[in-house]
Enzyme design. Structure first.
Site, short mmCIF file in Angstrom:
data_model
loop_
_atom_site.label_atom_id
_atom_site.label_comp_id
_atom_site.label_asym_id
_atom_site.label_seq_id
_atom_site.Cartn_x
_atom_site.Cartn_y
_atom_site.Cartn_z
N CYS A 86 0.83 -1.20 0.00
CA CYS A 86 0.00 0.00 0.00
C CYS A 86 0.87 1.26 0.00
CB CYS A 86 -0.98 -0.04 1.18
SG CYS A 86 -2.31 1.19 1.05
N HIS A 181 -3.61 -5.19 0.51
CA HIS A 181 -3.07 -5.61 1.81
C HIS A 181 -3.08 -7.14 1.93
CE1 HIS A 181 -2.74 -1.70 3.92
NE2 HIS A 181 -3.66 -1.33 3.06
N GLU A 183 -1.76 -8.80 4.25
CA GLU A 183 -1.72 -9.20 5.66
C GLU A 183 -3.09 -9.41 6.27
OE1 GLU A 183 -1.26 -4.62 5.83
OE2 GLU A 183 -1.04 -6.26 4.39
#
EC number: 6.3.5.2
Length: 539
Positions: A86, A181, A183
């Site tokens: 990002c 993202h 994660e």
């Protein structure tokens, strides 16, 4: 033992910790540090050869603002792979000669990304394939700015309809970046992408394993403590319990635990703590029954923050009194010189973030700093490098029962913040019994689809005491008794949470048992609020 490691530079994202946790899920050590570390610091960090890669986190900022943090240039000069996520992608592009602009269309939420270029990072990773044969990824986006021009040496790696450059790669230098993202759990292939980067591209050894960590931790504790004595405040929670078990494994009777019972614990919890640590582990534990003191101080207090401050303040006062006795060498002790705390890695990261002001909202933590200076003791924090899930793994490896280690979170002020309004002994006693019934039935009720109990299928479940009465009927008589609310949520990170859709049969069983077995409660409700807008705890 020297572990291979991944450095994560934090630009202030509220999900930076998730990156570190995902890397550690691959059994590779990851450490989070503020993004504004110096070039000298980065080179020194990499000097021993253990650094295998760097990940640049997200941020709420815009890279084209003069005041915005950039990655240390040394990161791009080390010769190790770098992954930008990002904002991390945007600062990589900006610093290496690309262009970043404010987007006309922002992307917040789920998105479909088309993988391009068959790069090492995304090759053969896809959620589905289009009829045209394009590999697609279901991901989570959260950005307004976007890269509009690739830096020299980079090629396009991914696109979306509204973000033509959603991923880029310079494979000669092993620099990769994604606008989404990986994660967060909403990115379905996120684990696969991060594992590909860490294990394949960085070639980091997966040797960060909790059962092996015990020997390292024991050696470090023995080296730090020597023949001196240690005091630990044992709350019965996961962190302090695992810290106590680990330190006791290392130094035995040099450790003394102080267990302050503030009268706001779960049913029989004090006895269970003593049975485990004094009975089974043979650790030295001083139990202090301070319930009357705490309840007296809480009389007439209904504000949640005021209750928290009173409970926290009184705990420190009582603990300091007991610690002073041990420090002075009372009762056959030669005098403690160390205070042990169950500080874990998120506490350390977030407290560091508060100092650097990188994140928008940061919690303060009682475990980091303060008390050791007041007591004049040195600090021992054997869990400060571990995340909560790692602490639990370590606890099981140390021989603590899984039902203790994998218990749902319990707030430091205990039932004091699960009793709405003023805290009274009568309320606490009713709540303890009702909550115990709820937890029993969650453990007993098995979901046929998964074979797991509903206790294991929920992330946190508890009962809340409401300081209101309602009319009821029992037998031929009228009752006018108290109300409790059941709360159960499911979450992966506790930042957001959904209320758990418990089976009606389970709710019926719990309600029936509480009303029939806990005299003083005649109505049970179920909380169907998600976080946000509600919080998980009621206070």
């Amino acid at each position: 033992m020297q572990h291979d490691k991944i450095l994560i530079l934090d630009f202030g994202s509220q999900v930076t910790q998730l990156i570190a946790r995902r890397v550690r899920d691959a059994h590779v050590l990851s450490e989070v540090h503020p993004c504004d570390v110096s070039d000298e610091w980065v080179r020194a960090y990499a000097a021993d050869g253990s650094l295998k890669g760097v990940i640049l986190s997200g941020s709420h900022a815009s890279v084209y603002e003069d005041t915005t943090d950039k990655a240390p240039q040394a990161v791009f000069d080390l010769g190790v792979p770098v992954l930008g996520i990002c904002y991390g992608m945007q600062t990589m592009a900006h610093q290496l000669g690309g262009k970043v602009e404010s987007g006309h269309k922002r992307e917040f939420g789920a998105a479909a990304v088309r993988a391009r270029g068959h790069t090492a990072l995304l090759k053969d990773i896809a959620d589905f394939t289009t009829p045209e044969g394009h590999g697609m990824l279901d991901v989570w986006m959260s950005h307004g700015d976007k890269v509009t021009e690739l830096p020299p040496g980079f090629k396009l790696m991914a696109t979306t309809d509204s973000c033509p450059i959603a991923g880029m790669a310079d494979e000669a230098r092993k620099f990769y970046a994604v606008q989404f993202h990986p994660e967060v759990t909403h990115t379905k292939q996120g684990d696969a992408i991060l594992r590909r980067f860490v294990l394949d591209i960085c070639a980091a050894k997966p040797d960060w394993v909790m059962r092996d960590h015990i020997a390292e931790a024991v050696a470090l504790i023995r080296e730090q403590v020597g023949d001196e004595e240690v005091i630990l405040g044992l709350s019965g929670g996961v962190d302090s319990s695992v810290a106590a078990a680990l330190i006791h494994r290392a130094i035995g009777d040099q450790l003394t635990c102080v267990f302050v019972d503030h009268g706001l614990l779960r049913l029989n919890e004090g006895d269970l703590v003593m049975e485990m640590f004094e009975g089974k582990l043979k650790a030295k534990v001083i139990r202090v029954d301070a319930s009357e003191l705490f309840l007296g101080k809480l009389a007439g207090v209904s504000d949640p923050e005021a209750k928290r401050k009173i409970i926290g303040g009184e705990f420190v006062t009582v603990f300091k009194q007991e610690a002073a006795k041990l420090k002075a060498g009372d009762g056959g002790h030669k005098g403690a010189t160390f205070l042990a705390q169950g500080t874990i890695y998120p506490d350390v990261i977030e407290s560091g973030g508060a100092k650097s002001k990188k994140a928008v909202t940061i919690k303060s933590h009682h475990n980091v700093g303060g008390l050791p200076e007041q007591l004049g003791l040195k600090l021992l924090e054997p869990l400060r490098d571990l995340f909560k899930d790692e602490v639990r793994e370590l606890g099981v490896a140390l021989g603590l029962p899984p039902e203790m280690v994998y218990r749902h979170p319990f707030p430091g002020p205990g039932l004091g913040v699960r009793i709405l309004g003023e805290v009274k002994k009568e309320y606490a006693d009713l709540l303890r019994r009702a909550d115990d019934i709820f937890i029993q039935e969650l453990r007993n009720f098995i979901d046929p689809a998964t074979g797991k109990s509903w206790y294991d299928l929920t992330s946190q479940a508890f009962t809340v005491f409401l300081p209101v009465k309602s009319v009821g009927v029992m037998g031929d008589g009228r009752t006018y008794d108290y109300v409790v609310a059941l709360r159960a949520v499911q979450t992966s990170d506790f930042m957001t949470a959904d209320w758990a859709e418990l089976p009606y049969a389970l709710l019926k069983k719990v309600s029936g048992r509480i009303i029939n077995e806990v005299r003083g409660i005649n109505r049970v409700t179920y909380d169907v609020s998600s976080k946000p807008p509600a919080t998980i705890e009621w206070e």
